[in-house]
Design an enzyme around this catalytic site. Structure first.
Site, PDB file in Angstrom:
ATOM      1  N   ASP A 129       0.865  -1.345   0.079  1.00 24.79           N
ATOM      2  CA  ASP A 129       0.303  -0.357   0.171  1.00 24.79           C
ATOM      3  C   ASP A 129       0.563   1.461   0.237  1.00 24.79           C
ATOM      4  O   ASP A 129       2.249   1.005   0.315  1.00 24.79           O
ATOM      5  CB  ASP A 129      -1.106   0.124   1.027  1.00 24.79           C
ATOM      6  CG  ASP A 129      -1.313   1.027   0.980  1.00 24.79           C
ATOM      7  OD1 ASP A 129      -2.404   1.823   0.185  1.00 24.79           O
ATOM      8  OD2 ASP A 129      -2.004   1.600   2.591  1.00 24.79           O
ATOM      9  N   ASP A 131       0.020   4.800   0.883  1.00 24.44           N
ATOM     10  CA  ASP A 131      -0.744   5.889   2.099  1.00 24.44           C
ATOM     11  C   ASP A 131      -0.474   5.108   3.095  1.00 24.44           C
ATOM     12  O   ASP A 131      -1.456   4.577   3.420  1.00 24.44           O
ATOM     13  CB  ASP A 131      -2.595   6.538   2.337  1.00 24.44           C
ATOM     14  CG  ASP A 131      -2.194   7.544   0.928  1.00 24.44           C
ATOM     15  OD1 ASP A 131      -1.194   8.531   0.464  1.00 24.44           O
ATOM     16  OD2 ASP A 131      -2.963   7.047  -0.156  1.00 24.44           O
TER      17      ASP A 131
END
Length: 604
Positions: A129, A131
């Site tokens: 991922d 963020d």
């Protein structure tokens, strides 16, 4: 808790509570008490379920038990013995396992902890991922920005009083793992059994009686899930939780100033709507894009870690809910330290570290195999979306070429928007879901779905963990003292019960006056130990956080957040770049579990 298998001797200083314990700690008159491992196994460590304190590899840390150097841990003052690998100060070369400086002892806060065995040799693709995983946002700037934007939306778009614009945000107040009771305006911290242990109405702490009266039977009525409750399970949620607490207090003290009919649930709904407006109009990301360094932590170990994984033969991929334009800016900053207004232009060099990049993925829906979302290819320079046939290039109208190629060293990496996990498996030629390791920060959006629905292997990033384990190490003696006090309470209570039983059922010729006097003395000692234990435990937890205590604990039980980490994350660590400190072929093994009936029987 994990306990070493070999017997060790432990010296325990209990001077802080000696004044209370001296009447019944007759084994030693000295303030420095030495207990053998046999005594601790049966007395100092109270019965109950022992949860694991996992570490990777043979270099195990058993927080309360100094061991011989040859066993893989360090004797004495540990702080000077742990190498500070991982994030490196500016000017120093980042260290990874494959470098000449790598392969040595890892600083405790940067270790990778293991819940379920994971052999990296079986992993063919590692995904990330972006963020709060690759990009660690600074709460003092980013969360403050989110808070201020939300306040403005509440005032300007939803009709809240303008005096809210004068409010300020304490970014240290909230923690992950809390639960918001929307109906009652309460914020809760509970243990793994869903018993509420800490509760606040706004910023006012609820008494024990109020907690029991409100939530004592909630296990029957509620599961603490939507729609009546909201889970604070991401760092993105901390600002909205703090604002909700402020609005609860404001409504209680100024009932006529909030919009008509706005109860606690309504106010939470408005806060969520305001947060969504901030994200939808691009307010937050535009500010971050202008000055990434102000809002994102630099981690010079990310690129070496990605290079090492690729050199080991693994595919790497990025799946993020952010769209391409913002993703490109953030990844440029992380990989090249470029800014949108910097002297060096934004480019696409960072793509060389990935095989596939999927933006706008709409997780957690992305992880459902029956997801029929369309997959578009992204033309990096223009950001234009191009139709694909399940990932295969499609010729555009009026064009005879179906290909979309990148120039230079990035030609092997393809960038997409949307789609589903089925598209990703096809793009990476993955035959089995268990061959994928996915690293994320969101327990539900990243970890739970990919683990339960797909069977991917998972690693959870918990930035708060670094400080938590360092404090655990510093407080290891205090925690041993707390266990001694707890066991002493049990010992005194057993004596009290025995004497009361004698008065009730034994020989009528017993000296009731003498027994009554002994009972009074023992009950006085029990109360002293209880108060000492209670206060000492509270002070210990407040060293982690003044309001909510230890992230992974609620009293003596694992917290609800810790329970989720244990259930759904195969691995967990404080930073994504910690993967670079271990061999890409490492076999991560959990420590042995102990049931209560085994704890006093199996030798350490």
């Amino acid at each position: 808790m994990r306990i070493p298998r070999n017997p060790v001797s432990v010296s325990v200083s209990v001077s802080f509570c000696l004044s209370f314990l001296s009447p019944f700690l007759s084994s030693s008159p000295s303030p420095s008490l030495t207990f053998s491992s046999q005594f601790l196994s049966k007395s100092a460590l109270s019965p109950g379920k022992r949860k694991r304190f996992h570490t990777s590899g043979s270099s195990q840390l058993h927080a309360s038990y100094p061991m011989n150097e040859s066993r893989g841990t360090v004797v004495g003052d540990q702080s000077s013995n742990f190498l500070h690998l991982g994030n490196i100060d500016q000017g120093q070369k980042p260290c990874v396992w494959s470098s000449p400086e790598g392969g040595r002892k890892i600083e405790i806060g940067k270790r990778i902890f293991c819940n379920r065995s994971l052999n990296m040799k079986s992993i063919v693709a590692v995904g990330f991922d972006m963020d709060y995983t690759l990009a660690q946002y600074k709460p003092e700037t980013f969360e403050s920005l989110a808070y201020e934007g939300t306040i403005k939306k509440l005032v300007n778009d939803l009709g809240y009083p303008r005096e809210l614009l004068d409010w300020s945000f304490d970014w240290k107040y909230m923690v992950r793992g809390l639960v918001l009771d929307k109906k009652r305006g309460n914020i809760l911290k509970m243990d793994r059994h869903k018993y509420v242990k800490v509760a606040y109405h706004g910023f006012k702490e609820l008494s024990k009686e109020e907690k029991v009266g409100t939530y004592g039977n909630t296990l029957i009525r509620d599961s603490f899930d939507e729609p009546d409750y909201a889970l604070i399970d991401t760092l993105f949620s901390l600002a909205e939780a703090y604002l909700f607490a402020q609005l609860v207090d404001y409504r209680d003290n100024n009932p006529g100033k909030v919009p008509a009919g706005a109860d606690y649930s309504w106010m939470y709904k408005d806060v969520r709507a305001a947060v969504d407006l901030c994200h939808r109009d691009g307010t937050l990301k535009q500010m971050v894009a202008k000055d990434p360094k102000r809002y994102i932590n630099e981690d010079t170990a990310i690129v070496p870690m990605l290079k090492m994984l690729r050199d080991s033969g693994r595919a790497t991929f990025l799946v993020t809910n952010s769209l391409w334009d913002y993703t490109n800016i953030v990844m440029n900053f992380l990989c090249e330290s470029r800014t949108i207004n910097g002297s060096n232009p934004i480019n696409f060099d960072w793509l060389q570290y990935f095989d596939v990049v999927i933006t706008g993925s709409a997780k957690p829906g992305f992880f459902h195999e029956d997801n029929r979302a369309n997959l578009f290819e992204v033309e990096p320079e223009s950001g234009m979306l191009v139709n694909t046939d399940n990932g295969s290039p499609m010729a555009q109208m009026g064009s005879s070429s179906p290909t979309l190629s990148l120039k230079g060293p990035n030609k092997m990496c393809r960038v997409f928007q949307g789609g589903s996990v089925g598209h990703l498996h096809k793009l990476l030629s993955i035959g089995s879901s268990s061959q994928v390791l996915y690293v994320g920060d969101h327990i539900y959006g990243d970890i739970l779905r990919s683990k339960k629905v797909l069977g991917w292997r998972t690693m959870l990033v918990v930035p708060e963990l670094e400080r938590e384990v360092e404090l655990l190490w510093e407080l290891r003696d205090t925690r041993k003292q707390l266990r001694l006090l707890r066991n002493q309470r049990d010992h005194i209570e057993d004596k009290i019960h025995r004497l009361k039983w004698s008065l009730k059922f034994e020989d009528v010729n017993v000296d009731e006056k003498k027994i009554s006097s002994e009972l009074d003395e023992l009950e006085s000692q029990r109360e002293q130990v209880r108060l000492t234990h209670q206060q000492s435990q509270r002070e210990c937890h407040q060293k982690f956080h003044k309001v909510w205590g230890q992230l992974m604990k609620t009293g003596y039980q694992n917290s609800r957040f810790a329970h989720q980490v244990e259930r759904f994350a195969c691995l967990y660590s404080s930073q994504v770049s910690n993967l670079g400190l271990c061999s890409p072929d490492k076999y991560y093994r959990p420590s042995e579990d102990f049931m209560p009936h085994e704890f006093d029987i199996i030798p350490w």
